[in-house]
Write a protein that holds these residues in place. Structure first.
Motif, PDB file in Angstrom:
ATOM      1  N   LEU A 174       0.829  -1.206   0.000  1.00 48.80           N
ATOM      2  CA  LEU A 174       0.000   0.000   0.000  1.00 48.80           C
ATOM      3  C   LEU A 174       0.864   1.257   0.000  1.00 48.80           C
ATOM      4  CD1 LEU A 174      -2.733  -1.151   2.536  1.00 48.80           C
ATOM      5  CD2 LEU A 174      -2.971  -0.943   0.049  1.00 48.80           C
ATOM      6  N   ALA A 175       1.977   1.200   0.709  1.00 45.94           N
ATOM      7  CA  ALA A 175       2.891   2.340   0.722  1.00 45.94           C
ATOM      8  C   ALA A 175       3.504   2.559  -0.657  1.00 45.94           C
ATOM      9  CB  ALA A 175       3.988   2.119   1.767  1.00 45.94           C
ATOM     10  N   LEU A 176       3.815   1.460  -1.351  1.00 44.12           N
ATOM     11  CA  LEU A 176       4.369   1.580  -2.701  1.00 44.12           C
ATOM     12  C   LEU A 176       3.348   2.209  -3.643  1.00 44.12           C
ATOM     13  CD1 LEU A 176       6.638   1.016  -4.735  1.00 44.12           C
ATOM     14  CD2 LEU A 176       5.646  -1.276  -5.061  1.00 44.12           C
ATOM     15  N   GLU A 177       2.082   1.777  -3.553  1.00 41.45           N
ATOM     16  CA  GLU A 177       1.018   2.391  -4.364  1.00 41.45           C
ATOM     17  C   GLU A 177       0.991   3.901  -4.155  1.00 41.45           C
ATOM     18  OE1 GLU A 177      -2.956   1.044  -3.896  1.00 41.45           O
ATOM     19  OE2 GLU A 177      -2.499  -1.036  -4.417  1.00 41.45           O
ATOM     20  N   ALA A 178       0.966   4.302  -2.891  1.00 44.73           N
ATOM     21  CA  ALA A 178       0.863   5.728  -2.569  1.00 44.73           C
ATOM     22  C   ALA A 178       2.085   6.495  -3.057  1.00 44.73           C
ATOM     23  CB  ALA A 178       0.690   5.905  -1.060  1.00 44.73           C
ATOM     24  N   ARG A 179       3.255   5.888  -2.932  1.00 47.66           N
ATOM     25  CA  ARG A 179       4.491   6.555  -3.342  1.00 47.66           C
ATOM     26  C   ARG A 179       4.526   6.761  -4.857  1.00 47.66           C
ATOM     27  NH1 ARG A 179       7.324   3.639  -0.474  1.00 47.66           N
ATOM     28  NH2 ARG A 179       8.190   2.119  -1.936  1.00 47.66           N
ATOM     29  N   ILE A 180       4.144   5.735  -5.601  1.00 44.35           N
ATOM     30  CA  ILE A 180       4.131   5.864  -7.062  1.00 44.35           C
ATOM     31  C   ILE A 180       3.089   6.890  -7.497  1.00 44.35           C
ATOM     32  CG2 ILE A 180       3.654   4.654  -9.221  1.00 44.35           C
ATOM     33  CD1 ILE A 180       4.817   2.122  -7.920  1.00 44.35           C
ATOM     34  N   GLN A 181       1.896   6.815  -6.893  1.00 45.33           N
ATOM     35  CA  GLN A 181       0.832   7.748  -7.265  1.00 45.33           C
ATOM     36  C   GLN A 181       1.223   9.189  -6.958  1.00 45.33           C
ATOM     37  OE1 GLN A 181      -1.475   7.458  -9.325  1.00 45.33           O
ATOM     38  NE2 GLN A 181      -3.436   7.045  -8.318  1.00 45.33           N
ATOM     39  N   SER A 182       1.846   9.403  -5.816  1.00 43.84           N
ATOM     40  CA  SER A 182       2.265  10.759  -5.446  1.00 43.84           C
ATOM     41  C   SER A 182       3.279  11.311  -6.443  1.00 43.84           C
ATOM     42  CB  SER A 182       2.870  10.754  -4.036  1.00 43.84           C
ATOM     43  OG  SER A 182       1.898  10.396  -3.075  1.00 43.84           O
ATOM     44  N   GLY A 183       4.093  10.416  -6.993  1.00 47.21           N
ATOM     45  CA  GLY A 183       5.075  10.847  -7.976  1.00 47.21           C
ATOM     46  C   GLY A 183       4.482  11.171  -9.335  1.00 47.21           C
ATOM     47  N   LEU A 184       3.238  10.739  -9.578  1.00 47.16           N
ATOM     48  CA  LEU A 184       2.571  10.997 -10.856  1.00 47.16           C
ATOM     49  C   LEU A 184       1.685  12.242 -10.817  1.00 47.16           C
ATOM     50  CD1 LEU A 184       1.395   7.373 -11.800  1.00 47.16           C
ATOM     51  CD2 LEU A 184       3.341   8.615 -12.766  1.00 47.16           C
ATOM     52  N   MET A 185       1.042  12.465  -9.686  1.00 44.93           N
ATOM     53  CA  MET A 185       0.033  13.528  -9.594  1.00 44.93           C
ATOM     54  C   MET A 185       0.640  14.910  -9.830  1.00 44.93           C
ATOM     55  SD  MET A 185      -2.516  12.295  -6.509  1.00 44.93           S
ATOM     56  CE  MET A 185      -1.271  12.417  -5.234  1.00 44.93           C
ATOM     57  N   GLY A 186       0.033  15.621 -10.771  1.00 45.35           N
ATOM     58  CA  GLY A 186       0.465  16.983 -11.064  1.00 45.35           C
ATOM     59  C   GLY A 186       1.654  17.087 -11.988  1.00 45.35           C
ATOM     60  N   ARG A 187       2.222  15.944 -12.383  1.00 42.88           N
ATOM     61  CA  ARG A 187       3.339  15.970 -13.317  1.00 42.88           C
ATOM     62  C   ARG A 187       2.818  16.269 -14.727  1.00 42.88           C
ATOM     63  NH1 ARG A 187       7.945  16.859 -11.206  1.00 42.88           N
ATOM     64  NH2 ARG A 187       8.984  15.785 -12.933  1.00 42.88           N
ATOM     65  N   PRO A 188       3.680  16.756 -15.631  1.00 42.48           N
ATOM     66  CA  PRO A 188       3.206  17.179 -16.954  1.00 42.48           C
ATOM     67  C   PRO A 188       2.394  16.122 -17.705  1.00 42.48           C
ATOM     68  CG  PRO A 188       5.424  17.982 -16.607  1.00 42.48           C
ATOM     69  CD  PRO A 188       5.106  17.105 -15.432  1.00 42.48           C
ATOM     70  N   ASN A 189       2.828  14.866 -17.678  1.00 41.72           N
ATOM     71  CA  ASN A 189       2.090  13.849 -18.421  1.00 41.72           C
ATOM     72  C   ASN A 189       0.737  13.540 -17.792  1.00 41.72           C
ATOM     73  OD1 ASN A 189       3.848  13.460 -20.555  1.00 41.72           O
ATOM     74  ND2 ASN A 189       4.999  11.839 -19.531  1.00 41.72           N
TER      75      ASN A 189
END
Length: 213
Positions: A180-195
């Motif tokens: 669950l921590a890995l899910e959150a970490r990956i998602q946080s790294g995607l949100m708001g990024r250009p792509n």
């Protein structure tokens, strides 16, 4: 990536010409882990497809025996013809399957089923492989089907695709808290990024997205 054989077969497995009195000594160095990897030279042939951060689709026709079968297990998806032939054939040569199958097969084939296939070395077809979950789907032309899927995936955010492959390849082997921590970490790294912003904008504006990779 679409991984396929160059000819009528995906891969027929081991080259039996290696079996001479000196073959254990000749391959001793190849059995050692490669630099920067836990896998040896032969294991890398299958495991490398899991490490590549993009989806790998294996298109199988003809035969996928022994090492060929194990290479296919390293892919993210496997498309096959119904009549393709498969075998975990190493027992025929008095060997174990040793091209990463202990890592690649663990979430694909039930342990008792894998033991049955490996202990017997029996040959099974694409229909059997589908029923066991070894292949993803059956197609008259698996290469064409794989290319269609690859094209569809290529139109998605490359950041999200890489994140999902990392999550699915790593998260299934973690305990609940770590997964669950890995899910959150990956998602946080995607949100708001250009792509990610572009994916939202393209959908709202009903136009094809233009991603940076």
């Amino acid at each position: 990536i679409v991984l396929h054989g160059n000819g009528d077969n995906f891969c027929a497995g081991i080259d039996t010409s290696i079996f001479d009195p000196n073959f254990p000594r000749k391959f001793a160095d190849s059995m050692k882990p490669q630099p920067g990897s836990h896998a040896n030279l032969f294991q890398r042939a299958a495991c490398v497809w899991r490490e590549i951060p993009v989806p790998v689709i294996c298109a199988i026709k003809g035969v996928a025996f022994g090492g060929g079968f194990q290479i296919a297990l390293g892919a993210d998806m496997r498309y096959s013809t119904p009549e393709a032939k498969f075998s975990v054939m190493e027992v025929k040569w008095g060997l174990i399957p040793d091209m990463g199958i202990s890592t690649t097969a663990r979430h694909i084939i039930a342990p008792d089923r894998l033991k049955e296939l490996a202990f017997s070395g029996r040959i099974f077809n694409g229909e059997d492989a589908l029923s066991m979950g070894v292949v993803t789907s059956l197609h008259p032309d698996p290469y064409a089907a794989a290319m269609l899927t690859a094209t569809e995936i290529a139109g998605r955010s490359p950041d999200a695709i890489r994140g999902m492959k990392r999550l699915f390849n790593s998260g299934f082997d973690l305990d609940d808290a770590a997964a669950l921590a890995l899910e959150a970490r990956i998602q946080s790294g995607l949100m708001g990024r250009p792509n990610q912003v572009e994916a939202v904008a393209a959908n709202l504006e009903k136009r094809p997205p233009e991603f940076d990779d």
